[in-house]
Design an enzyme around this catalytic site. Structure first.
Site, mmCIF file in Angstrom:
data_model
loop_
_atom_site.group_PDB
_atom_site.id
_atom_site.type_symbol
_atom_site.label_atom_id
_atom_site.label_comp_id
_atom_site.label_asym_id
_atom_site.label_seq_id
_atom_site.Cartn_x
_atom_site.Cartn_y
_atom_site.Cartn_z
ATOM 1 N N HIS A 187 0.859 -1.188 0.000
ATOM 2 C CA HIS A 187 0.000 0.000 0.000
ATOM 3 C C HIS A 187 0.890 1.230 0.000
ATOM 4 C CE1 HIS A 187 -3.492 2.514 0.829
ATOM 5 N NE2 HIS A 187 -2.664 3.212 1.587
ATOM 6 N N SER B 103 -7.600 3.857 9.141
ATOM 7 C CA SER B 103 -8.321 3.803 7.870
ATOM 8 C C SER B 103 -7.615 2.838 6.904
ATOM 9 C CB SER B 103 -8.370 5.226 7.279
ATOM 10 O OG SER B 103 -8.753 5.213 5.942
ATOM 11 N N LYS C 287 -8.694 -1.642 6.227
ATOM 12 C CA LYS C 287 -8.994 -2.210 4.907
ATOM 13 C C LYS C 287 -8.002 -3.329 4.565
ATOM 14 C CE LYS C 287 -9.101 2.025 3.497
ATOM 15 N NZ LYS C 287 -9.238 3.366 2.963
ATOM 16 N N ASP D 239 -15.162 2.879 7.490
ATOM 17 C CA ASP D 239 -14.106 3.756 6.977
ATOM 18 C C ASP D 239 -14.600 4.577 5.795
ATOM 19 O OD1 ASP D 239 -11.347 4.751 6.684
ATOM 20 O OD2 ASP D 239 -11.531 3.750 4.757
ATOM 21 N N ARG E 170 -14.150 12.997 7.096
ATOM 22 C CA ARG E 170 -12.859 13.639 7.396
ATOM 23 C C ARG E 170 -12.447 14.577 6.281
ATOM 24 N NH1 ARG E 170 -9.354 8.800 7.586
ATOM 25 N NH2 ARG E 170 -7.660 10.302 7.737
HETATM 26 N N1 URA Z 1 -5.722 6.489 2.521
HETATM 27 C C1 URA Z 1 -6.729 5.918 3.216
HETATM 28 O O1 URA Z 1 -7.257 4.879 2.839
HETATM 29 N N2 URA Z 1 -7.138 6.514 4.345
HETATM 30 C C2 URA Z 1 -6.587 7.652 4.819
HETATM 31 O O2 URA Z 1 -7.005 8.124 5.856
HETATM 32 C C3 URA Z 1 -5.551 8.242 4.077
HETATM 33 C C4 URA Z 1 -5.128 7.629 2.928
#
Ligand code: URA
Length: 429
Positions: free
Chosen positions: A86, A187, A191, A165, A172
């Site tokens: 990621h 967040s 995932k 999320d 947010r």
């Molecule tokens: N990517 C995400 O999935 N969440 C965040 O809060 C910031 C970047």
């Protein structure tokens, strides 16, 4: 049904600097997902978290509550080990494109659930959609079968993963609370853990083109995510990498696919190759293949074979011509000297304004739009020499792209020189 807590009490506790208890966290995340905690209440709580932080226990519990809001995928039935990567997002960050097939070419399954671009950072799905016929949406069964057959999948994350999320991230975005490290870490990691990968390599970007502009905050974010992954049983490491300059020589969808294919063909810009190989080594190591040689797989065509299989499996015409923008404009050096600054954020905003990115989630993107770099920081240039080419289908966008670049390109007498190291640090527990 009566609720066990009152949202205001939870907000006040965090506002006054107290730890939230595990039952409070479980309840507030679940009640927000159900619509019982109102948007304005979660907004106040997110701001209190941004200002007062959360400790390691609270962060782990918040992550678990977000995972519990949706489904979990399970790759344990696959015959291959799984590894995922990621990136926290940057300009010209096309690394997923060569990396996923490269790692898959060693028999490791790479389930890459990706997103679309928002703002100045590009999205992997937008890039791949510039390939005619390529399909981002797969069912879970299609994804599993492709992982078993081909090894690599890059597809859209289904709406079932961490729905809390999805809701909280949108909130947010409009309440000035994106930058809270506990909220970013929970967040991303909710995932990734829900997705079920066995190992995870995080590319935490730092610099003008990244979320985290300074090294200390990037390091804290990386450490928080590595701890979360490790505590959840996912082998997790993070590389802190430079995002003060765009990665490679392109920012924009089809432009980046073309550059990724060059890397898979054994060429491409040195920084893209360096980061692809560094991340591949980490993924292969975490997946139990420490002796694999990713540089060789780029040179001998095996990564390219895996790329072709991955694109074809999702309906893409791997031999089709990629879209080209209708109009171009060249930005030239105004004087002789050394290119001392080529700011990642400025280039990212220019590519976005040319049509490579979107301002709202529903907006379409232009496949051919973006920015192509002809020189790198530290290079000597002559007055009139091309520095960038801007690409768009809609030439009325050139003006705003030039405005975005003002101040982001500096040619002077040298001194600042080339960029520092691309991989700045490695964080593991
Ligand atoms: N990517 C995400 O999935 N969440 C965040 O809060 C910031 C970047």
């Amino acid at each position: 049904m009566s609720e066990p807590f009152d949202a205001v009490d939870v907000i006040v506790a965090k506002r006054d600097g107290h730890r939230l208890t595990a039952p409070q966290i479980d309840w507030v995340v679940d009640a927000y997902t159900r619509g019982v905690v109102a948007e304005e209440q979660m907004s106040a709580l997110a701001m209190a978290i941004l200002l007062n932080g959360m400790d390691r226990g609270e962060i782990a519990r918040w992550t678990a509550a977000m995972i519990a809001s949706g489904e979990r995928l399970d790759f344990s039935g696959l015959s291959r080990p799984t590894a995922d990567k990621h990136s926290t997002g940057g300009v010209g960050d096309k690394i997923t494109l060569p990396l996923a097939p490269l790692v898959a070419s060693f028999g490791v399954a790479v389930p890459q659930l990706s997103g679309r671009g928002l703002g100045h950072t590009g999205g992997t799905l937008d890039k791949l959609e510039s390939i005619p016929g390529w399909r981002a949406a797969l069912t879970n069964d299609e994804m599993m079968s492709q992982l078993e057959r081909v090894g690599a999948v890059i597809c859209q994350a289904g709406s079932g993963l961490a729905p809390a999320d999805r809701k909280l991230y949108a909130l947010r975005d409009v309440t000035g609370t994106v930058e809270a490290i506990p909220l970013i870490a929970t967040s991303i990691m909710s995932k990734k853990i829900a997705e079920g990968t066995g190992s995870l390599v995080l590319d935490v970007k730092v610099g003008s083109g990244a979320f985290m502009k300074d090294l200390d905050r990037a390091r804290e974010l990386a450490r928080t995510m590595v701890e979360l992954g490790t505590d959840a049983g996912v082998r997790t490491v993070a590389l802190l990498t430079d995002m003060s300059v765009p990665l490679g020589l392109t920012a924009g969808n089809a432009l980046e696919v073309r550059e990724s294919v060059e890397v898979l063909a054994g060429g491409g810009p040195a920084d893209v190759v360096e980061l692809t190989v560094a991340l591949a080594r980490e993924m292969l190591d975490a997946a139990g293949r420490p002796d694999a040689d990713p540089a060789r797989a780029l040179a001998d065509g095996s990564a390219m074979d895996a790329w072709r299989a991955m694109i074809v499996a999702q309906g893409g015409d791997v031999d089709a011509e990629l879209p080209v923008a209708r109009e171009t404009e060249v930005v030239v050096a105004e004087r002789d000297g050394v290119l001392s600054t080529l700011d990642a954020y400025a280039v990212g905003v220019a590519a976005w304004r040319l049509g490579a990115g979107r301002a709202r989630k529903e907006d379409p993107v232009q496949a051919g739009a973006g920015v192509q770099l002809h020189v790198r920081p530290g290079d000597r240039v002559r007055a009139g020499q091309p520095i960038l080419t801007l690409h768009t289908d809609t030439p009325e966008r050139f003006g705003r792209a030039h405005e975005a670049l003002a101040g982001g390109i500096v040619v002077d007498d040298g001194g600042a020189g080339a960029r520092g190291p691309l991989v700045i640090d490695r964080i593991a527990v």
